[in-house]
Design a protein around this motif. Structure first.
Motif, PDB file in Angstrom:
ATOM      1  N   VAL A  23     -44.871 -15.738  50.865  1.00 23.64           N
ATOM      2  CA  VAL A  23     -44.847 -16.511  52.122  1.00 23.64           C
ATOM      3  C   VAL A  23     -45.553 -17.849  51.936  1.00 23.64           C
ATOM      4  O   VAL A  23     -45.056 -18.889  52.380  1.00 23.64           O
ATOM      5  CB  VAL A  23     -45.470 -15.715  53.291  1.00 23.64           C
ATOM      6  N   ILE A  24     -46.693 -17.844  51.284  1.00 24.04           N
ATOM      7  CA  ILE A  24     -47.414 -19.100  51.058  1.00 24.04           C
ATOM      8  C   ILE A  24     -46.557 -20.067  50.256  1.00 24.04           C
ATOM      9  O   ILE A  24     -46.438 -21.249  50.606  1.00 24.04           O
ATOM     10  CB  ILE A  24     -48.771 -18.847  50.357  1.00 24.04           C
ATOM     11  N   LEU A  25     -45.940 -19.586  49.201  1.00 27.55           N
ATOM     12  CA  LEU A  25     -45.118 -20.459  48.357  1.00 27.55           C
ATOM     13  C   LEU A  25     -43.913 -21.004  49.114  1.00 27.55           C
ATOM     14  O   LEU A  25     -43.602 -22.190  49.020  1.00 27.55           O
ATOM     15  CB  LEU A  25     -44.669 -19.708  47.104  1.00 27.55           C
ATOM     16  N   ALA A  26     -43.240 -20.145  49.860  1.00 30.61           N
ATOM     17  CA  ALA A  26     -42.071 -20.592  50.621  1.00 30.61           C
ATOM     18  C   ALA A  26     -42.479 -21.606  51.690  1.00 30.61           C
ATOM     19  O   ALA A  26     -41.822 -22.640  51.853  1.00 30.61           O
ATOM     20  CB  ALA A  26     -41.369 -19.392  51.256  1.00 30.61           C
ATOM     21  N   ARG A  47     -51.593 -13.302  55.147  1.00 30.98           N
ATOM     22  CA  ARG A  47     -52.381 -13.026  53.946  1.00 30.98           C
ATOM     23  C   ARG A  47     -52.776 -14.326  53.241  1.00 30.98           C
ATOM     24  O   ARG A  47     -51.936 -15.126  52.841  1.00 30.98           O
ATOM     25  CB  ARG A  47     -51.588 -12.154  52.982  1.00 30.98           C
ATOM     26  N   PRO A  48     -54.077 -14.544  53.059  1.00 31.88           N
ATOM     27  CA  PRO A  48     -54.530 -15.769  52.390  1.00 31.88           C
ATOM     28  C   PRO A  48     -54.321 -15.699  50.888  1.00 31.88           C
ATOM     29  O   PRO A  48     -54.114 -14.616  50.319  1.00 31.88           O
ATOM     30  CB  PRO A  48     -56.022 -15.812  52.726  1.00 31.88           C
ATOM     31  N   ASP A  49     -54.391 -16.853  50.242  1.00 31.97           N
ATOM     32  CA  ASP A  49     -54.295 -16.845  48.786  1.00 31.97           C
ATOM     33  C   ASP A  49     -55.519 -16.132  48.203  1.00 31.97           C
ATOM     34  O   ASP A  49     -56.540 -15.979  48.855  1.00 31.97           O
ATOM     35  CB  ASP A  49     -54.093 -18.249  48.213  1.00 31.97           C
ATOM     36  N   ARG A  50     -55.376 -15.679  47.002  1.00 29.16           N
ATOM     37  CA  ARG A  50     -56.384 -14.837  46.370  1.00 29.16           C
ATOM     38  C   ARG A  50     -57.690 -15.557  46.069  1.00 29.16           C
ATOM     39  O   ARG A  50     -58.771 -14.974  46.191  1.00 29.16           O
ATOM     40  CB  ARG A  50     -55.810 -14.255  45.078  1.00 29.16           C
ATOM     41  N   GLY A  53     -58.675 -18.533  49.651  1.00 31.87           N
ATOM     42  CA  GLY A  53     -58.565 -18.031  51.013  1.00 31.87           C
ATOM     43  C   GLY A  53     -57.724 -18.881  51.927  1.00 31.87           C
ATOM     44  O   GLY A  53     -57.768 -18.725  53.148  1.00 31.87           O
ATOM     45  N   ASN A  54     -56.927 -19.791  51.366  1.00 29.12           N
ATOM     46  CA  ASN A  54     -56.048 -20.622  52.192  1.00 29.12           C
ATOM     47  C   ASN A  54     -54.846 -19.809  52.645  1.00 29.12           C
ATOM     48  O   ASN A  54     -54.272 -19.036  51.878  1.00 29.12           O
ATOM     49  CB  ASN A  54     -55.577 -21.849  51.416  1.00 29.12           C
ATOM     50  N   THR A  55     -54.457 -20.003  53.891  1.00 24.36           N
ATOM     51  CA  THR A  55     -53.304 -19.311  54.451  1.00 24.36           C
ATOM     52  C   THR A  55     -52.068 -20.207  54.385  1.00 24.36           C
ATOM     53  O   THR A  55     -52.173 -21.420  54.155  1.00 24.36           O
ATOM     54  CB  THR A  55     -53.568 -18.946  55.918  1.00 24.36           C
ATOM     55  N   ASN A  80     -57.693 -19.105  63.966  1.00 23.70           N
ATOM     56  CA  ASN A  80     -58.982 -19.606  63.494  1.00 23.70           C
ATOM     57  C   ASN A  80     -59.387 -19.034  62.135  1.00 23.70           C
ATOM     58  O   ASN A  80     -60.568 -19.074  61.776  1.00 23.70           O
ATOM     59  CB  ASN A  80     -60.065 -19.315  64.536  1.00 23.70           C
ATOM     60  N   ALA A  81     -58.425 -18.520  61.388  1.00 23.25           N
ATOM     61  CA  ALA A  81     -58.723 -17.992  60.054  1.00 23.25           C
ATOM     62  C   ALA A  81     -59.377 -19.086  59.224  1.00 23.25           C
ATOM     63  O   ALA A  81     -59.036 -20.273  59.344  1.00 23.25           O
ATOM     64  CB  ALA A  81     -57.444 -17.513  59.379  1.00 23.25           C
ATOM     65  N   ARG A  82     -60.324 -18.668  58.384  1.00 24.95           N
ATOM     66  CA  ARG A  82     -61.084 -19.631  57.581  1.00 24.95           C
ATOM     67  C   ARG A  82     -60.937 -19.314  56.105  1.00 24.95           C
ATOM     68  O   ARG A  82     -60.885 -18.162  55.704  1.00 24.95           O
ATOM     69  CB  ARG A  82     -62.552 -19.553  57.988  1.00 24.95           C
ATOM     70  N   ASN A  83     -60.893 -20.362  55.298  1.00 26.09           N
ATOM     71  CA  ASN A  83     -60.853 -20.176  53.854  1.00 26.09           C
ATOM     72  C   ASN A  83     -62.284 -20.011  53.330  1.00 26.09           C
ATOM     73  O   ASN A  83     -63.232 -19.945  54.106  1.00 26.09           O
ATOM     74  CB  ASN A  83     -60.083 -21.308  53.161  1.00 26.09           C
TER      75      ASN A  83
END
Length: 140
Positions: A23-26, A47-50, A53-55, A80-83
């Motif tokens: 999803v992140i890549l697309a 789901r954030p990146d590994r 933590g970026n969504t 409000n998700a945070r990296n």
């Protein structure tokens, strides 16, 4: 390719070798139809990146993909998700002068008062970029 991969048992939420989900890549690459197809097949849009933590929502703020940003907001992720640096999608949209996304995020309940690990909020991030109009828009 999504359907055959899912049928073959591929993990639709798996990280690639760089730590990104499908999803992140697309989303980052402006592939709205792919984002929709992945979500329809059960992919976790939140789901954030590994590593950082970026969504996906943060990624589209960087890239300026407004239509995908709207779609991701509909997926019900925490606005409000945070990296790992404490940054939010609102901060990133403010940083890159994504006016439409800022408005969408605020309408979805983004908290303009959240501060990142450096003590910056969305308005101060915009101000640091020399964008007084965005800083005012976010601060209201």
């Amino acid at each position: 390719m999504i359907d055959p991969l899912v049928k073959a048992g591929a993990d639709i939420n798996a990280y690639d070798d760089r730590g990104f989900t499908p999803v992140i890549l697309a989303a980052y690459n402006g592939q709205a139809a792919t984002v929709d197809a992945l979500i329809a097949k059960g992919a976790n849009a939140c789901r954030p990146d590994r590593d950082q933590g970026n969504t996906a929502q943060m990624g589209v703020a960087f890239k300026g993909e407004d239509a995908i940003a709207a779609r991701l907001l509909k997926a019900g992720c925490d606005v409000n998700a945070r990296n790992t640096a404490g940054q939010t999608a609102l901060m990133m949209a403010s940083l890159f002068n994504r006016t439409h996304q800022v408005d969408m995020l605020l309408a979805a309940g983004a908290d303009r008062t959240i501060q990142d690990a450096a003590g910056r909020s969305a308005d101060s991030v915009a101000a640091d970029q020399g964008n007084a109009l965005m800083a005012t828009r976010v601060k209201r």
